[in-house]
Design a protein around this motif. Sequence first.
Motif, mmCIF file in Angstrom:
data_model
loop_
_atom_site.group_PDB
_atom_site.id
_atom_site.type_symbol
_atom_site.label_atom_id
_atom_site.label_comp_id
_atom_site.label_asym_id
_atom_site.label_seq_id
_atom_site.Cartn_x
_atom_site.Cartn_y
_atom_site.Cartn_z
ATOM 1 N N ALA A 1 0.826 -1.205 0.000
ATOM 2 C CA ALA A 1 0.000 0.000 0.000
ATOM 3 C C ALA A 1 0.861 1.256 0.000
ATOM 4 O O ALA A 1 0.574 2.222 -0.738
ATOM 5 C CB ALA A 1 -0.934 -0.008 1.215
ATOM 6 N N ARG A 2 1.900 1.250 0.785
ATOM 7 C CA ARG A 2 2.758 2.440 0.898
ATOM 8 C C ARG A 2 3.578 2.676 -0.371
ATOM 9 O O ARG A 2 3.763 3.809 -0.805
ATOM 10 C CB ARG A 2 3.698 2.256 2.101
ATOM 11 N N ARG B 1 -1.521 -0.325 -3.993
ATOM 12 C CA ARG B 1 -2.470 -1.436 -4.155
ATOM 13 C C ARG B 1 -1.881 -2.656 -3.468
ATOM 14 O O ARG B 1 -0.697 -2.681 -3.133
ATOM 15 C CB ARG B 1 -2.729 -1.726 -5.636
ATOM 16 N N THR B 2 -2.694 -3.680 -3.268
ATOM 17 C CA THR B 2 -2.223 -4.902 -2.629
ATOM 18 C C THR B 2 -2.471 -6.092 -3.535
ATOM 19 O O THR B 2 -3.360 -6.062 -4.394
ATOM 20 C CB THR B 2 -2.923 -5.135 -1.272
ATOM 21 N N PRO C 1 -8.761 -4.878 10.251
ATOM 22 C CA PRO C 1 -7.710 -4.977 9.242
ATOM 23 C C PRO C 1 -7.207 -3.625 8.750
ATOM 24 O O PRO C 1 -6.123 -3.548 8.165
ATOM 25 C CB PRO C 1 -8.376 -5.768 8.112
ATOM 26 N N ASP C 2 -7.958 -2.579 8.985
ATOM 27 C CA ASP C 2 -7.525 -1.263 8.508
ATOM 28 C C ASP C 2 -6.443 -0.664 9.401
ATOM 29 O O ASP C 2 -5.662 0.166 8.944
ATOM 30 C CB ASP C 2 -8.726 -0.312 8.426
ATOM 31 N N ILE C 3 -6.408 -1.095 10.675
ATOM 32 C CA ILE C 3 -5.402 -0.555 11.594
ATOM 33 C C ILE C 3 -4.128 -1.370 11.383
ATOM 34 O O ILE C 3 -3.903 -2.406 12.005
ATOM 35 C CB ILE C 3 -5.889 -0.616 13.048
ATOM 36 N N ILE C 4 -3.282 -0.917 10.488
ATOM 37 C CA ILE C 4 -2.169 -1.707 9.994
ATOM 38 C C ILE C 4 -0.898 -1.513 10.819
ATOM 39 O O ILE C 4 -0.040 -2.383 10.881
ATOM 40 C CB ILE C 4 -1.919 -1.394 8.496
ATOM 41 N N LEU D 1 -3.090 3.603 1.203
ATOM 42 C CA LEU D 1 -3.522 3.430 -0.186
ATOM 43 C C LEU D 1 -3.867 4.771 -0.827
ATOM 44 O O LEU D 1 -3.599 4.990 -2.022
ATOM 45 C CB LEU D 1 -4.730 2.497 -0.245
ATOM 46 N N GLU D 2 -4.426 5.668 -0.048
ATOM 47 C CA GLU D 2 -4.828 6.958 -0.596
ATOM 48 C C GLU D 2 -3.649 7.875 -0.872
ATOM 49 O O GLU D 2 -3.750 8.805 -1.674
ATOM 50 C CB GLU D 2 -5.802 7.642 0.367
#
Length: 534
Positions: free
Chosen positions: A458-459, A463-464, A516-519, A529-530
């Motif tokens: 993502a960084r 994308r993943t 899952p969003d808290i990576i 991702l943004e």
Amino acid sequence: MTTVAAAVVELLAEAGARRCYTVPGESFLSLIDEVDRHPGLQLVSVRHESGAAFMADADARLTGVPAIAMASRGPGSSNLAIGVHTAHQDSTPMIVLLGQVDSQLRGREAFQEVDLTAFYTPITKWAVTAERAEDVPELVARGWRIATSGRPGPVAIAIPSDFVDAEFSGAVPPPVAEPATLDTAAVEELAGRLLAARRPVAIAGECARPARDRLVAAAEHFGIGVCTSFRRQDAFPADHPNFLGHLALATPDATVDAVTGADLLLVIGTRLDEVTTQRYRLPAPGTEVVPIGRYGHGGIDADPADVLAALARRGGPARPVDWTQVHGAVDAWSTPPAGDADGGVHPAAVIAALHRHLPPDGIVTNDAGNFAAFLHRYWRFPPTTTQLAPVNGAMGYAVPSAVAAAVAAPERTAVAVVGDGGVLMTGQEIETAVRLGAPVVVLVLQNGMYGTIAMHQARDLGRTSGVDIGLVDLVRWAEGLGAAAYGVTDARELDEAVRRAVTGRRPAVVAVRTDPDIITPTATLTGLLERVPV
């Protein structure tokens, strides 16, 4: 008259080994039999060779005595290698016995044949293949000395299968390594340099952990600020005012600045690996560095416990150094957030619950994965808690190592902290714990992905790909292996589930569905991702 197998097993038992971890193989049948029959040794049959090596690594780290890992020929030896590499990078003494094809078949690419000396040389202190049956006990004795001398590490001895049953009548020299003598003049000279230093700092690692109380005494006497090396958070109490933080993949600026600004840096019982040095940026140029320990790079070549004891005994008034500002910054950085998560339990809440319920003398093993960032940041190690974790970032370490800890120290509570990726690699060793009655607790942070890789993708890419893990019903899975199991989908369920698992004194799994969003502690997957234009 005895056999080579019997001589080897007796030698290892006399040297102090207590457990042998293996998947049974036909190339060392008599060795398995002799271990099982010996009253001073325990044979632990596991579900995968990687589990055997991880268990032997954890056993040795916990007890200070090498454990034995055995595997058979090419496939078994290949599976074992990940845990041997872990022991090599972690400086853990281990005796690796590898079954090899019959001596008369070697060199012809016989069934499952691999050149095990060549294979294991880069990941051990010493690797050798026995050329004669009568040499095997001496090679094992030499291997024990090498594994436990200098910087500890694994040794691998390959034994052709027709050698183990051969008769043996020779004498074997004792395998105990000669202790290094303490240079008292060098210690006295170091004491003078510490008293003259303005900001003395120490980095404490794996070989400093057995001398934690002595390190505390020396730090207080000389005003030394102490950091812990990567995944060695139990080497110094986190609540001590001289504690300056953990040198990890995410490290507070105050910790890095303290090491950078040190005019005298002690490196105690550890190597300066990539993570500890923050990609080799530390020590800063011009810093005076004094290694303490048997790592072969100058300094004082002696057991850190002996050096620290001599420093702590030194007379004269204590010389305090005020580390309040650094310690306070590390404390603030390590305070868990109070907010909730939207799509599951916040990983920090899981760590906080474990902290509330684990006994002070507990053993925490942790796997590799993005969940570990929350453990490293928010777990405040009490003075009596032990941490077992791989500096080489090997996934699958936590569960087998916790099983070994529960076997080696059944009076203590061993907890594996692991992600769903790691638990699905080696979690079958829960069956080993059930069969042995080892009361291990497995705390799974289940976010449905390979989180570390998703973070990097993502960084860097925006994308993943290839990171998804199905949301396996880990409760039913664990129950099928014979363990107690608790599923958690709401933070309000955490305390009761962790409490029941920790106090139940039987193998147990707590599967927590985390957001899952808290990576990471400071980023969300959506936010990463943004940031990258696709």
